[in-house]
Scaffold this motif. Sequence first.
Motif, PDB file in Angstrom:
ATOM      1  N   ILE A 193       0.852  -1.184   0.000  1.00 41.62           N
ATOM      2  CA  ILE A 193       0.000   0.000   0.000  1.00 41.62           C
ATOM      3  C   ILE A 193       0.890   1.237   0.000  1.00 41.62           C
ATOM      4  CG2 ILE A 193      -0.168  -0.019   2.539  1.00 41.62           C
ATOM      5  CD1 ILE A 193      -3.112   0.883   2.187  1.00 41.62           C
ATOM      6  N   ASN A 194       0.488   2.257  -0.747  1.00 37.79           N
ATOM      7  CA  ASN A 194       1.326   3.445  -0.822  1.00 37.79           C
ATOM      8  C   ASN A 194       1.138   4.304   0.431  1.00 37.79           C
ATOM      9  OD1 ASN A 194      -1.178   4.656  -1.327  1.00 37.79           O
ATOM     10  ND2 ASN A 194      -0.299   6.115  -2.777  1.00 37.79           N
ATOM     11  N   TRP A 195       1.850   5.422   0.478  1.00 37.34           N
ATOM     12  CA  TRP A 195       1.912   6.206   1.704  1.00 37.34           C
ATOM     13  C   TRP A 195       0.541   6.723   2.133  1.00 37.34           C
ATOM     14  CZ3 TRP A 195       0.416  11.303   2.013  1.00 37.34           C
ATOM     15  CH2 TRP A 195       0.159  11.939   0.801  1.00 37.34           C
ATOM     16  N   SER A 196      -0.302   7.057   1.187  1.00 33.95           N
ATOM     17  CA  SER A 196      -1.596   7.657   1.531  1.00 33.95           C
ATOM     18  C   SER A 196      -2.689   6.615   1.722  1.00 33.95           C
ATOM     19  CB  SER A 196      -2.030   8.623   0.434  1.00 33.95           C
ATOM     20  OG  SER A 196      -2.342   7.910  -0.752  1.00 33.95           O
ATOM     21  N   GLY A 197      -2.417   5.389   1.289  1.00 35.62           N
ATOM     22  CA  GLY A 197      -3.462   4.379   1.302  1.00 35.62           C
ATOM     23  C   GLY A 197      -4.331   4.404   0.065  1.00 35.62           C
ATOM     24  N   GLY A 198      -4.021   5.301  -0.849  1.00 36.38           N
ATOM     25  CA  GLY A 198      -4.852   5.440  -2.029  1.00 36.38           C
ATOM     26  C   GLY A 198      -4.531   4.472  -3.151  1.00 36.38           C
ATOM     27  N   SER A 199      -3.438   3.760  -3.013  1.00 39.89           N
ATOM     28  CA  SER A 199      -3.036   2.804  -4.043  1.00 39.89           C
ATOM     29  C   SER A 199      -2.567   1.519  -3.369  1.00 39.89           C
ATOM     30  CB  SER A 199      -1.914   3.389  -4.900  1.00 39.89           C
ATOM     31  OG  SER A 199      -1.482   2.449  -5.864  1.00 39.89           O
ATOM     32  N   THR A 200      -3.096   0.412  -3.856  1.00 40.68           N
ATOM     33  CA  THR A 200      -2.727  -0.893  -3.320  1.00 40.68           C
ATOM     34  C   THR A 200      -2.364  -1.840  -4.461  1.00 40.68           C
ATOM     35  OG1 THR A 200      -5.031  -1.626  -3.330  1.00 40.68           O
ATOM     36  CG2 THR A 200      -4.193  -0.674  -1.274  1.00 40.68           C
ATOM     37  N   SER A 201      -1.620  -2.881  -4.107  1.00 37.63           N
ATOM     38  CA  SER A 201      -1.250  -3.892  -5.084  1.00 37.63           C
ATOM     39  C   SER A 201      -1.284  -5.249  -4.395  1.00 37.63           C
ATOM     40  CB  SER A 201       0.155  -3.607  -5.635  1.00 37.63           C
ATOM     41  OG  SER A 201       0.525  -4.571  -6.607  1.00 37.63           O
ATOM     42  N   TYR A 202      -1.755  -6.258  -5.126  1.00 39.56           N
ATOM     43  CA  TYR A 202      -1.892  -7.597  -4.562  1.00 39.56           C
ATOM     44  C   TYR A 202      -1.295  -8.645  -5.496  1.00 39.56           C
ATOM     45  CZ  TYR A 202      -5.346  -5.466  -1.430  1.00 39.56           C
ATOM     46  OH  TYR A 202      -5.982  -4.680  -0.504  1.00 39.56           O
ATOM     47  N   ALA A 203      -0.804  -9.702  -4.903  1.00 36.98           N
ATOM     48  CA  ALA A 203      -0.442 -10.865  -5.691  1.00 36.98           C
ATOM     49  C   ALA A 203      -1.714 -11.496  -6.232  1.00 36.98           C
ATOM     50  CB  ALA A 203       0.320 -11.878  -4.837  1.00 36.98           C
ATOM     51  N   ALA A 204      -1.616 -12.097  -7.388  1.00 40.94           N
ATOM     52  CA  ALA A 204      -2.788 -12.712  -8.014  1.00 40.94           C
ATOM     53  C   ALA A 204      -3.392 -13.797  -7.121  1.00 40.94           C
ATOM     54  CB  ALA A 204      -2.408 -13.286  -9.373  1.00 40.94           C
ATOM     55  N   SER A 205      -2.553 -14.471  -6.372  1.00 47.38           N
ATOM     56  CA  SER A 205      -3.012 -15.591  -5.558  1.00 47.38           C
ATOM     57  C   SER A 205      -3.873 -15.164  -4.371  1.00 47.38           C
ATOM     58  CB  SER A 205      -1.810 -16.396  -5.055  1.00 47.38           C
ATOM     59  OG  SER A 205      -0.958 -15.575  -4.291  1.00 47.38           O
ATOM     60  N   VAL A 206      -3.795 -13.885  -3.981  1.00 46.57           N
ATOM     61  CA  VAL A 206      -4.553 -13.428  -2.815  1.00 46.57           C
ATOM     62  C   VAL A 206      -5.591 -12.365  -3.162  1.00 46.57           C
ATOM     63  CG1 VAL A 206      -2.545 -13.895  -1.372  1.00 46.57           C
ATOM     64  CG2 VAL A 206      -3.005 -11.541  -2.103  1.00 46.57           C
TER      65      VAL A 206
END
Length: 122
Positions: A51-64
């Motif tokens: 998650i980025n500093w502001s919480g406005g951007s997230t990224s996930y592994a495909a498996s989760v």
Amino acid sequence: QVRVVESGGGLVQAGGSLRLSCAASGRTFSTYAMGWFRQAPGKEREFVAAINWSGGSTSYAASVKGRFTISRDNAKDTVYLQMSSLEPEDTAVYYCCIGPWVSHDTVEYDYWGQGTQVTVSS
């Protein structure tokens, strides 16, 4: 001195849920990205979510993706990982990390916790 401490791991049945927490101290991390990786026995450490500093951007592994949710509270320098619909394949030591930006690569993160064990029984 920077400290990164994970908590919330444990044993859960398949289909259950857990919430991991990671508290950072020693400096302010509100402008840093925070993430989670995991490592199962005999396997390499793999990216889970960030998650980025502001919480406005997230990224996930495909498996989760769709099962796990990452969030943060900058007032507490804490990041959370809500894990649902857990599967035995999710069994691993989960590590919290902090770095300048969201990345799927371990080398991009400057600070790491000691890890918390998550075990999912079938």
